[in-house]
Design a protein around this motif. Structure first.
Motif, short mmCIF file in Angstrom:
data_model
loop_
_atom_site.label_atom_id
_atom_site.label_comp_id
_atom_site.label_asym_id
_atom_site.label_seq_id
_atom_site.Cartn_x
_atom_site.Cartn_y
_atom_site.Cartn_z
N ARG A 172 13.76 17.08 -3.41
CA ARG A 172 14.71 16.71 -2.36
C ARG A 172 14.13 16.93 -0.97
NH1 ARG A 172 17.60 19.80 -5.86
NH2 ARG A 172 17.60 21.54 -4.39
N THR A 173 13.24 17.93 -0.84
CA THR A 173 12.74 18.29 0.49
C THR A 173 11.32 17.79 0.76
OG1 THR A 173 11.93 20.40 -0.34
CG2 THR A 173 14.17 20.36 0.53
N ILE A 174 10.64 17.29 -0.25
CA ILE A 174 9.23 16.93 -0.11
C ILE A 174 9.02 15.48 -0.52
CG2 ILE A 174 6.90 17.30 -1.03
CD1 ILE A 174 7.51 20.24 -1.17
N GLN A 175 8.22 14.80 0.28
CA GLN A 175 7.82 13.43 -0.05
C GLN A 175 6.30 13.37 -0.04
OE1 GLN A 175 9.35 10.40 2.56
NE2 GLN A 175 8.39 8.73 1.41
N VAL A 176 5.71 12.87 -1.13
CA VAL A 176 4.26 12.76 -1.23
C VAL A 176 3.80 11.52 -0.46
CG1 VAL A 176 2.30 12.46 -2.79
CG2 VAL A 176 4.20 13.94 -3.45
N VAL A 177 2.86 11.74 0.49
CA VAL A 177 2.30 10.63 1.26
C VAL A 177 1.01 10.14 0.60
CG1 VAL A 177 1.39 9.92 3.50
CG2 VAL A 177 3.33 11.52 3.38
N LEU B 160 0.80 -1.24 0.00
CA LEU B 160 0.00 0.00 0.00
C LEU B 160 0.82 1.27 0.00
CD1 LEU B 160 -2.67 -1.05 2.68
CD2 LEU B 160 -2.71 -1.42 0.21
N GLY B 161 2.11 1.16 0.23
CA GLY B 161 2.94 2.35 0.35
C GLY B 161 2.92 2.88 1.78
N MET B 162 3.02 4.21 1.92
CA MET B 162 3.09 4.79 3.26
C MET B 162 1.68 4.86 3.87
SD MET B 162 5.87 7.83 2.69
CE MET B 162 6.10 8.07 4.42
N VAL B 163 1.55 4.32 5.10
CA VAL B 163 0.26 4.32 5.79
C VAL B 163 0.47 4.65 7.26
CG1 VAL B 163 -0.85 2.67 4.24
CG2 VAL B 163 0.40 1.83 6.22
N PHE B 164 -0.59 5.11 7.89
CA PHE B 164 -0.57 5.34 9.34
C PHE B 164 -0.88 4.03 10.06
CE2 PHE B 164 -2.09 9.61 7.82
CZ PHE B 164 -0.94 10.31 8.16
N GLN B 165 -0.21 3.80 11.21
CA GLN B 165 -0.50 2.64 12.05
C GLN B 165 -0.48 3.09 13.51
OE1 GLN B 165 -1.51 -0.18 11.16
NE2 GLN B 165 -0.88 -0.49 9.05
N PRO B 166 -1.36 2.53 14.36
CA PRO B 166 -1.40 2.92 15.79
C PRO B 166 -0.54 1.95 16.63
CG PRO B 166 -3.38 1.70 15.23
CD PRO B 166 -2.53 1.70 14.00
N ILE C 155 -8.20 4.38 0.53
CA ILE C 155 -7.18 4.46 1.59
C ILE C 155 -6.81 5.92 1.85
CG2 ILE C 155 -4.80 3.85 2.17
CD1 ILE C 155 -5.18 1.30 0.53
N GLU C 156 -6.62 6.70 0.78
CA GLU C 156 -6.22 8.10 0.97
C GLU C 156 -7.29 8.91 1.69
OE1 GLU C 156 -5.05 9.51 -2.88
OE2 GLU C 156 -3.03 8.68 -2.68
N LYS C 157 -8.55 8.58 1.43
CA LYS C 157 -9.63 9.25 2.15
C LYS C 157 -9.56 8.94 3.64
CE LYS C 157 -14.69 9.56 2.37
NZ LYS C 157 -15.97 9.06 1.81
N CYS C 158 -9.31 7.66 3.97
CA CYS C 158 -9.19 7.27 5.38
C CYS C 158 -7.99 7.95 6.03
CB CYS C 158 -9.06 5.75 5.50
SG CYS C 158 -10.53 4.84 4.97
#
Length: 980
Positions: free
Chosen positions: A171-176, A16-22, A99-102
């Protein structure tokens, strides 16, 4: 677990790439150790006390867990199979946006909560302070700058976080996430409200994007227009103007796609129109003027629109699929629904226009009058007649009401006005005047009514002459009188007894007679004696109003100024012989200050002496037989009050008793009875005519207007009219309303709409059953068709209860079942106990299955139950046993279930006796709680029709009691009506 901290980590998922996890983490000396990944089942299974916003984050993240995604987006047997077969195109179009909406929802919580965000490498289990990512509480602001030249247009995109500009660089920005866009920038999580990350990508490598003027028409009408609409734009070489337009709200009466009438609300800003609920905040239009592009921006005034919507909702309108409707209108036929809306606009248009809301019509077949319409009524009294002058004002037009008489009597709603518009006569006029107009006699442009129609007219008359209005106001407010109770009363009145005394005193003040018709045992005698004690004469003469005209007839319109000074004579109480002793004892016990004389038996004094002795007594007690025998002498004596106890004794207006008491003279009259109607409404007429002669007209009129329509044809309209006429003069309280031995019993019918395909299944089956029954009746007659009819009724009852009871598909739904279970859930939560009665064991079993799924404790009693006492005691004694399912046959008698304070009758039918037995299982001696009874009726079903039939059958003084065999009472016409 106070040593643990709840955090969110941004980590890399293999698919899924970069995701949030608790996570729960524990602080060590130089780092944080990850204790566990938090799942929803951990929220109640650990010692850590999760805060509400932490629980919300866990549930949001769970929405895109591997297991949930697999279930939501595929039929794969396992998570690995899901990801192995997942096609890239499907993933990007379906899964990624979800996923992006969540994740944006997670970010929104992080922006407003103290939960920390960390960046976490998937293969490491420790976190460090330098891994923390700040989450600013504000969205980033994009700003587009366009410059148009003779050869090209170029634009750049600048991003501001508060007032600081973010340097766009790969170089300074990463798209989540892409849409909506989340970025990692210098250990900050930057969120955009609606910017797509794809718009940022060109500027990671260059400062400007250039577009040649060869495609500028398409470019300016597309990309630039959308950008001007959605974002802050700075322009050079073309113009962006704020449109200066007036705004207005328009409420339009029109037909929806189903050709049903509705009201459509639009907000108009110049040429731009917006509908409520639209997300468009700005509308942009483009014009090319003198080789330049000019954009006009129309910005919605949401504060104004909110005020308009509040006004719309305050009028009672409800939103329905983009339009507005009124509660209940969906139940009407389209034409009646249209009339309903037109009349609604007639009433509400001034209020709407005052708020700046214009009313119009669109695409209707006729031009309906939607202005104000007002019926003005004035009345005067001339002798025994009312002269009613009535004019209807339709806007600028004034129409004599008499011109509408044929429309109202023939149920014609549309009336054409002189300008061609069609006025819709309100249903209220038909309900109020249709039953009244036949009694009026036309005289020019006004209508005359007899005096005894006064109470019938009161709901129709807005303006009356001053004298009549004063009289009427005193009458309708009679029960508002609250005189001080006599201090020498030797009894304490219960609250309802004091109310009865107040009511009688109010009638006395208005010179009118009344009927106290409380149930036996409620203290009618005591209430009456309290009134007489209150009115006991003083030693000197008093001034009393003479409510009689020169002919000795009661005159409602006697001037209040016509009084004479007389000595108040005694009151005469006429009773059955057996009650003389009782009355005397009651007087001695409760009102010993009242002097009594018994004019009974062979030792009574000569009647001709009554007029001489009545000034020395307060009460004269006599019997009906004595009045008959002594009437030639007693008619010469005038009494203060003439009171008839057990007044049903004069129900026969042709009897000597009736004629005798009608010959007696008294300033005021009162009758007391527990049964004002024993056999026929003629019983009521006799007593009311004694109290207030002429109020109900003569007997022949009363038979024609009320007895025949009500007793032979069950005419509810005439019953309502009669009740209106007698209501001020009759006070009846039943024992179960006031008795202190039992708690209050409250009953309610709960109408349940059908759910899902239930209505369709019901109508299909009803059509089949109806044809079968009509055929059987035609061949065999009603009585020989009982089995077929009962079989059909039973099948429809089952469908009304739940389609599965009639062998419908297993996934069928029932509106009644849903409502029953919803209420059961509330009662269990509130720790009430409830008895659920049904005549269908299968219905109980259906409930039982659902109750078992909820793991609620319950009991069940049917004909198959062997250990009845054990089942009953378990329900009574076990606190958490809150539901008792009982079949009506098995539980109708022999039960004492006073622990229950709610009773559900889930399939009411013909015979109320069985239902009353069921109610009495809870509402009986020993009960110390209020008992609430709910009868569940399925809307538009056989149950609802039977309920109405029962009410119609039991209308006459509770005389009619439904039998166990309804076919002893039901007619062929009623059977046909049931299956319409």
């Amino acid at each position: 677990m106070d040593q643990f901290e709840f955090v969110i980590a941004l980590t890399e998922h293999r698919y899924l790439g970069m995701v949030f996890q608790p996570f729960l983490i524990e602080k060590q000396e130089r780092f944080y150790a990850v204790e566990r990944l938090v799942k929803p089942h951990d929220l109640s299974g650990t010692d850590y006390n999760f805060k509400p916003y932490e629980k919300e984050l866990v549930h949001l993240i769970e929405k895109y867990s591997d297991e949930v995604l697999t279930k939501k987006f595929s039929r794969a047997a396992s998570v690995s199979a899901f990801f192995a077969t997942l096609k890239k195109g499907y993933f990007e179009k379906q899964v990624t946006p979800f996923i992006e909406k969540c994740m944006m929802q997670v970010c929104s919580v992080l922006m407003l909560s103290p939960v920390r965000l960390f960046r976490k490498q998937a293969k490491y289990s420790n976190l460090y302070d330098e891994d923390e990512i700040a989450v600013p509480p504000l969205f980033a602001r994009p700003e587009f700058e366009f410059e148009r030249t003779a050869s090209a247009t170029r634009y750049k995109l600048r991003i501001f976080l508060e007032e600081n500009e973010i340097t766009l660089s790969a170089r300074t920005i990463q798209v989540v996430t892409n849409d909506p866009c989340l970025l990692l920038y210098r250990n900050q999580l930057v969120a955009f409200e609606k910017l797509n990350a794809k718009k940022l990508l060109p500027f990671f490598e260059k400062d400007f994007v250039t577009v040649p003027n060869t495609i500028e028409d398409k470019y300016y009408s597309g990309f630039v227009l959308n950008t001007v609409r959605d974002y802050h734009v700075k322009a050079r070489g073309f113009k962006i103007l704020d449109a200066e337009t007036g705004k207005k709200a328009v409420l339009s009466l029109e037909n929806n796609l189903q050709y049903q009438p509705c009201l459509v609300l639009t907000f108009e800003y110049g040429d731009e129109k917006f509908v409520p609920g639209s997300g468009r905040r700005i509308a942009v239009s483009l014009k090319k003027e003198k080789d330049t592009f000019v954009y006009s921006k129309t910005t919605r005034d949401f504060d104004w629109e909110k005020e308009v919507l509040q006004c719309i909702h305050q009028t009672g309108l409800k939103e329905d699929n983009g339009s507005y409707t009124i509660n209940g209108v969906s139940l009407l036929e389209p034409q009646n629904a249209l009339y309903f809306f037109v009349n609604w606009l007639n009433n509400k248009r001034p209020e709407l226009e005052k708020q700046g809301i214009r009313v119009q019509q669109q695409h209707l077949e006729k031009k309906y009058f939607t202005g104000t319409q007002q019926l003005e009524l004035k009345t005067q009294t001339k002798g025994d007649w009312f002269d009613v002058y009535a004019v209807v004002k339709f806007g600028q037009f004034s129409i004599p009401f008499i011109q509408l008489k044929k429309y109202i009597l023939n149920d014609i709603r549309e009336f054409e006005l002189p300008n061609g518009e069609v006025a819709v006569l309100p249903e209220e006029w038909f309900a109020r005047y249709k039953g009244l107009l036949p009694f009026g006699k036309q005289q020019g442009e006004h209508i005359k009514f007899e005096k005894h129609h006064f109470t019938l007219l009161q709901n129709s008359i807005q303006e009356v002459d001053k004298e009549v209005k004063q009289k009427y106001q005193k009458l309708v407010n009679a029960d508002m009188e609250q005189p001080v109770l006599p201090t020498n009363l030797k009894a304490t009145l219960r609250s309802y007894q004091e109310e009865g005394f107040n009511w009688m005193y109010g009638l006395y003040k208005n010179g009118l007679g009344g009927c106290l018709a409380d149930d036996m045992g409620l203290g009618k005698t005591l209430q009456t004696l309290t009134l007489l004690l209150k009115l006991k004469r003083m030693k000197q003469g008093i001034v009393v109003q003479d409510p009689f005209d020169s002919k000795g007839q009661h005159n409602l319109f006697t001037s209040a100024s016509k009084t004479e000074s007389v000595v108040q004579p005694a009151s005469l109480i006429v009773v059955p012989t057996s009650l003389v002793h009782n009355w005397s004892n009651e007087i001695k016990k409760f009102t010993p200050a009242l002097k009594i004389y018994q004019h009974v038996g062979t030792q009574r004094k000569k009647a001709e002496q009554l007029d001489k002795i009545t000034p020395y007594y307060d009460i004269v007690i006599t019997t009906y037989g004595t009045v008959r025998n002594d009437i030639d002498l007693m008619r010469a004596t005038e009494f203060f009050y003439l009171i008839l106890d057990e007044s049903q004794s004069i129900k026969n207006s042709t009897s000597k008793t009736y004629k005798a008491v009608m010959d007696l003279k008294a300033r005021y009259k009162l009758v007391i009875t527990g049964t004002p109607i024993e056999n026929s409404l003629s019983d009521l007429w006799s007593q009311m005519n004694f109290l207030n002669p002429g109020m109900l007209g003569n007997l022949s009129f009363f038979k024609r207007a009320f007895i025949t329509p009500i007793e032979k044809h069950a005419n509810e309209e005439q019953m309502d009219k009669l009740q209106l006429m007698i209501r001020p003069f009759v006070l009846r309280r039943k024992k179960d309303e006031v008795a202190k031995d039992l708690p209050p019993l409250m009953e309610e019918i709960r109408i349940c709409p059908m759910a899902g395909d239930q209505q369709k299944l019901y109508e299909q089956e009803k059509s089949v059953i109806r044809n079968t029954i009509l055929s059987a009746i035609e061949k065999e007659g009603v009585k020989k068709s009982q089995f077929v009819v009962l079989q059909g009724l039973t099948k429809l009852r089952q469908l009304a209860n739940h389609p599965t009871l009639a062998e419908a598909t297993g996934d069928a739904r029932s509106g009644k079942f849903d409502e029953i279970f919803r209420m059961l859930r509330n009662l269990v939560a509130e720790k009430h106990k409830v008895l659920v009665f049904s005549s269908f064991v299968t219905h109980l079993e259906l409930l039982e299955k659902r109750i078992a799924e909820e793991q609620w404790k319950y009991s069940k009693l049917t004909g198959q139950t062997t250990k009845r006492e054990k089942v009953i005691s378990r329900f009574q004694e076990e606190e958490d046993n809150r539901i008792f399912l009982i079949s009506l046959k098995a539980g109708g008698v022999g039960l004492n279930l006073t622990e229950a304070d709610y009773v559900f009758i889930i399939d009411p039918w013909w015979n109320p006796a069985a239902e009353n037995q069921a109610i009495n299982r809870a509402h009986r001696i020993g009960q110390n709680k209020h008992v609430f009874v709910y009868r569940f009726i399925t809307e538009n079903s056989i149950e609802e029709k039977i309920q109405k039939l029962k009410e119609r059958k039991s209308s006459l003084a509770d005389k009619f009691i439904n039998s166990n065999n309804p076919f002893e009472q039901i007619t062929q016409e009623e059977i046909v009506e049931l299956f319409k």
